[in-house]
Design a protein around this motif. Structure first.
Motif: not given
Length: 424
Positions: A275-285, A332-346
């Motif tokens: 359920p947190y993936y949506l938030h990860m996705f947004i932060q990566e955008i 890998d800053p030039d890659q789109f990787k939402p999982e990089r925010f997996s531990d940013w829970h707020q």
């Protein structure tokens, strides 16, 4: 005693044209060329220090060392910012004014904002499904203008939507534009301030009665440190400082649509078990795509940082885009990787204050980080869910690339949608 070393220095009596030629990459290019987080140059006829990276962000948002008054160039004040707004004041006056904005961002009010964005997306879709195609960026501007005005308690008739949207977007797109586009931004700023000032005057005269929790009410009756209400012009600037950034989210809406086109596999992740993936996705955008490129401040005093001597009253320019792509912060800053925010829970958390700087850095309450970041994230969550789960559409062949020279930028086509249908 710390050893003083000279700043790396870009040659030239005036390098403003390089900013226009290179856009978002101007500052990161200089920091890379000189292998430093601080480089001296000359911009707008004065010496300036270019800054980038996490450590430099912590410096730039140190209120003891930097001030904002006088830092914004006249073209930005005349279009994007307006004169005398919260972004351009300091110290106790800033903290007092900032509290006004922070109080607007209660959890309840943010959720009302989210519901309004969703409502106006659905209302717009009823019209979209009757058309052969739409420009999603342009349509998003109107959706967000309606939602922002309703959220702020600002009356907006249907026949006004196009006019007010155009005024707001002209402010957003024109600060570093040239010729006609910049002139349109100046005109939009004047017209927009008159529109809002008239409404605030009506509130103060008892002719208009907005809900107490709304920005129109709160800004109309806000008292400054001296106990007096803001003058009408400043109050109009501050209400536009709520409405205008809310409409600027249309840039992110277009990039959200582009992300779903470029990375279609993300749709299944967004419908997955996390359920947190949506938030990860947004932060990566927000990290991956450009929004506003940089910000300015002026040194309050002489000080030494990392061996560099900063002198009082020197302009500093901090790089948002390059910091959000700094390989020292982001793998890998030039890659789109939402999982990089997996531990940013707020959002926000302490750990992102000087890393993810799409809308500024540092503290919300005492510093100059944009409090509208919460509304941005919620609106992007709403539109992502809407595009993935609420409507179907096709994307015809189009140029959806974006320029890193134009500031701000968005997909060139605006993201054209065809065959739009509601699901279910």
């Amino acid at each position: 005693m710390q050893e003083i070393r000279p700043f790396p220095k870009e040659e030239g009596l005036e390098n403003g044209l390089s900013v226009l030629r290179e856009g978002y990459l101007y500052v990161p290019n200089r920091l890379k060329i000189y292998q430093s987080d601080a480089v001296k140059t000359r911009l707008l006829g004065q010496e300036a220090i270019l800054l980038g990276g996490e450590e430099a962000a912590e410096l730039f948002y140190d209120e003891d060392k930097f001030k904002r008054e006088g830092a914004a160039p006249e073209p930005a004040v005349a279009t994007l910012l307006g004169k005398g707004g919260v972004q351009q004041i300091d110290d106790e006056a800033h903290r007092h004014r900032k509290k006004l904005f922070m109080d607007l961002m209660s959890k309840e009010r943010i959720e009302i904002w989210a519901k309004l964005v969703e409502k106006h997306l659905y209302m717009a879709t009823k019209e979209w499904i009757t058309k052969d195609s739409i420009n999603f960026y342009e349509e998003s501007q109107k959706v967000l203008t309606k939602a922002a005005c309703e959220w702020c308690g600002v009356p907006l008739k249907n026949k006004e939507v196009e006019k007010r949207t155009k005024q707001l977007i002209s402010m957003i797109e024109s600060p570093v534009a040239v010729s006609k586009r910049h002139i349109e931004g100046r005109i939009g700023r004047k017209q927009g301030e008159k529109w809002i000032a008239d409404l605030i005057d009506q509130v103060r005269n008892g002719e208009l009665h907005p809900v107490e929790e709304t920005a129109l009410y709160q800004i109309s009756w806000h008292q400054e440190l001296n106990g007096e209400k803001m003058d009408l012009k400043t109050a109009a600037v501050e209400l536009l400082n709520v409405i205008r950034p809310s409409v600027a989210i249309a840039l992110y809406f277009a990039f959200t649509a582009l992300t779903l086109q470029q990375f279609p596999e993300e749709k299944s992740n967004l419908n997955g078990d996390n359920p947190y993936y949506l938030h990860m996705f947004i932060q990566e955008i927000r990290r991956y795509y450009p929004f506003f490129p940089f910000n300015g401040a002026i040194t309050r005093k002489d000080f030494v940082w990392n061996g560099y001597q900063f002198e009082k009253d020197t302009l500093a320019i901090f790089d948002f885009y390059g910091t959000n792509h700094d390989p020292r912060i982001w793998e890998d800053p030039d890659q789109f990787k939402p999982e990089r925010f997996s531990d940013w829970h707020q959002s926000p958390t302490d750990q992102i204050q000087f890393k993810l700087v799409a809308q500024g850095g540092g503290s919300y309450a005492s510093g100059h980080r944009c409090p509208g970041e919460w509304n941005t994230v919620r609106a992007m969550e709403i539109v992502t869910d809407f595009l993935v789960n609420k409507i179907d559409y096709t994307l015809p062949e189009q140029d959806s690339g974006f320029s890193l020279v134009n500031m701000p930028t968005t997909p060139k086509s605006g993201m054209i949608f065809e065959n739009i249908q509601l699901k279910g």
